[in-house]
Design an enzyme around this catalytic site. Structure first.
Site, PDB file in Angstrom:
ATOM      1  N   THR A  60       6.109 -16.767  20.690  1.00  0.00           N
ATOM      2  CA  THR A  60       4.730 -15.919  21.727  1.00  0.00           C
ATOM      3  C   THR A  60       3.877 -14.276  20.822  1.00  0.00           C
ATOM      4  OG1 THR A  60       5.746 -15.001  23.626  1.00  0.00           O
ATOM      5  CG2 THR A  60       5.780 -17.233  23.392  1.00  0.00           C
ATOM      6  N   CYS A  61       3.229 -13.758  21.789  1.00  0.00           N
ATOM      7  CA  CYS A  61       2.467 -13.230  21.122  1.00  0.00           C
ATOM      8  C   CYS A  61       3.229 -12.077  21.898  1.00  0.00           C
ATOM      9  CB  CYS A  61       1.039 -13.481  21.973  1.00  0.00           C
ATOM     10  SG  CYS A  61       0.400 -12.927  23.476  1.00  0.00           S
ATOM     11  N   ASP A  62       3.720 -11.424  22.345  1.00  0.00           N
ATOM     12  CA  ASP A  62       4.572 -10.666  23.115  1.00  0.00           C
ATOM     13  C   ASP A  62       6.442 -10.538  23.337  1.00  0.00           C
ATOM     14  OD1 ASP A  62       4.546 -12.311  24.996  1.00  0.00           O
ATOM     15  OD2 ASP A  62       3.624 -11.002  26.627  1.00  0.00           O
ATOM     16  N   ARG A  63       6.293 -12.037  22.476  1.00  0.00           N
ATOM     17  CA  ARG A  63       7.943 -11.428  23.146  1.00  0.00           C
ATOM     18  C   ARG A  63       8.721 -12.609  21.738  1.00  0.00           C
ATOM     19  NH1 ARG A  63       6.107 -15.486  26.675  1.00  0.00           N
ATOM     20  NH2 ARG A  63       8.022 -17.519  26.905  1.00  0.00           N
TER      21      ARG A  63
END
Length: 80
Positions: A60-63
């Site tokens: 995902t965008c942050d993980r």
């Protein structure tokens, strides 16, 4: 008991989770681990090539999270 082929019975397998997020690593490492859709598919293929036949790569965008169903022998191969 349902058999899972030559990998042993279902009870001998474990769910393995490896993940990083913006809370656990800095932006430089997170950027290095970023996988777009195409890279996630290639990474999934590499996991299968290593003998892990049940895995999910979730970027995902942050993980980034990687889930795998693995036996003890599989886990040893993943650790390298």
């Amino acid at each position: 008991m349902q058999k899972t082929g030559d990998r042993g019975d279902a009870e001998s397998r474990r769910l393995v989770l490896v993940g990083v997020s913006f809370r656990t690593v800095g932006p430089a490492l997170r950027d290095r681990l970023f996988l777009d859709d195409e890279a996630a598919l290639r990474f999934g293929a590499a996991i299968r090539a290593a003998g892990i036949d049940e895995a999910l790569v979730l970027p995902t965008c942050d993980r980034l999270e990687i889930y795998a169903a693995a036996g003890d022998d599989d886990i040893g191969r993943l650790r390298g």
